[in-house]
Design a protein around this motif. Sequence first.
Motif, PDB file in Angstrom:
ATOM      1  N   ASP A 235      -9.909  -1.686   6.270  1.00  0.00           N
ATOM      2  CA  ASP A 235      -9.646  -0.548   5.386  1.00  0.00           C
ATOM      3  C   ASP A 235      -8.242   0.039   5.537  1.00  0.00           C
ATOM      4  N   PHE A 236      -7.310  -0.721   6.126  1.00  0.00           N
ATOM      5  CA  PHE A 236      -6.002  -0.120   6.419  1.00  0.00           C
ATOM      6  C   PHE A 236      -5.199   0.196   5.165  1.00  0.00           C
ATOM      7  N   GLU A 237      -5.392  -0.579   4.094  1.00  0.00           N
ATOM      8  CA  GLU A 237      -4.635  -0.297   2.870  1.00  0.00           C
ATOM      9  C   GLU A 237      -5.082   1.033   2.256  1.00  0.00           C
TER      10      GLU A 237
ATOM     11  N   VAL B 138       7.300   5.652   1.761  1.00  0.00           N
ATOM     12  CA  VAL B 138       8.199   4.683   2.382  1.00  0.00           C
ATOM     13  C   VAL B 138       7.424   3.988   3.494  1.00  0.00           C
ATOM     14  N   ALA B 139       7.512   2.674   3.578  1.00  0.00           N
ATOM     15  CA  ALA B 139       6.674   1.925   4.520  1.00  0.00           C
ATOM     16  C   ALA B 139       7.127   2.030   5.968  1.00  0.00           C
ATOM     17  N   HIS B 140       8.441   2.213   6.205  1.00  0.00           N
ATOM     18  CA  HIS B 140       8.920   2.074   7.584  1.00  0.00           C
ATOM     19  C   HIS B 140       8.353   3.101   8.574  1.00  0.00           C
TER      20      HIS B 140
ATOM     21  N   ALA C 119       0.834  -1.202   0.000  1.00  0.00           N
ATOM     22  CA  ALA C 119       0.000   0.000   0.000  1.00  0.00           C
ATOM     23  C   ALA C 119       0.870   1.254   0.000  1.00  0.00           C
ATOM     24  N   ALA C 120       1.956   1.204   0.763  1.00  0.00           N
ATOM     25  CA  ALA C 120       2.875   2.355   0.806  1.00  0.00           C
ATOM     26  C   ALA C 120       3.505   2.587  -0.564  1.00  0.00           C
ATOM     27  N   GLU C 121       3.900   1.497  -1.221  1.00  0.00           N
ATOM     28  CA  GLU C 121       4.512   1.620  -2.547  1.00  0.00           C
ATOM     29  C   GLU C 121       3.525   2.194  -3.558  1.00  0.00           C
TER      30      GLU C 121
END
Length: 269
Positions: free
Chosen positions: A240-242, A56-58, A49-51
């Motif tokens: 719904d987190f994505e 950036v996911a971190h 989802a971050a991508e």
Amino acid sequence: MNNLKRAPKRENEEEVVEKDNHSDMATSAAMDGVAAAALRSVLHRVNQAAERSGRVAHPIRVVAVSKTKPVSVIRQVYDAGHRCFGENYVQELIEKAPQLTEDIEWHFIGNLQSNKVKMLLTGVPNLAMVETVDDEKIANQLDRFVGSIGRKPLKVLVQVNTSGEESKSGVEPSGCVELAKHVSLGCPNLEFCGLMTIGMLDYTSTPENFKTLANCRSEVCKALGIAEEQCELSMGMSGDFELAIEMGSTNVRIGSTIFGAREYPKKQS
């Protein structure tokens, strides 16, 4: 009189029992691995989802919400490397926290009553954040007690009722700037970290809810003179987190997708 003699113990009875015990242990171990595998899946989905949103996911925090789940299952997720957990009820949290290691970062994500503040803060020394500050009264209560016990400033989020539901806690969007300013400027023992919301259960207005919270952040940051990167958005749960991440969430609260369905005790008649 019953003259039936007890049958002699079979030579392999102990072996059968031992096999049964091993079978039970194997089944338990298999079940234990489910939550850890689910956590890995969630973290992978967070990265994706971050991508998709060019992020950036971190910096995106996953709060594993362990409501109704036993300490043994929480420990499985901990052993898989996770350290951030959330609970909805004060009593449940103060019972679980002492049974687990102190390096866990506990988030309180339920409605907090003033008379439970002392119990929460004394019972959970490693409480990292309260995500549900929804009025000045609870902010003041937290501020006073944090100061009285001499712990480091407590991180808090201001909860905003973005869906307009009467059943939901949270300050109205129009009042979030005032409350955020009160916490940030008037509560020296609290650290204002951002905003939190809970979307509608049927997800019908989820994008609007998340957009409203993002708009609130812009207003709060302008009023406080801080960059938006300094103001977290806690939005998004199992369903719904994505979408929440794609719309800017930095903190997602995920329970059933990691731990399975809630296990509420049956009410006694």
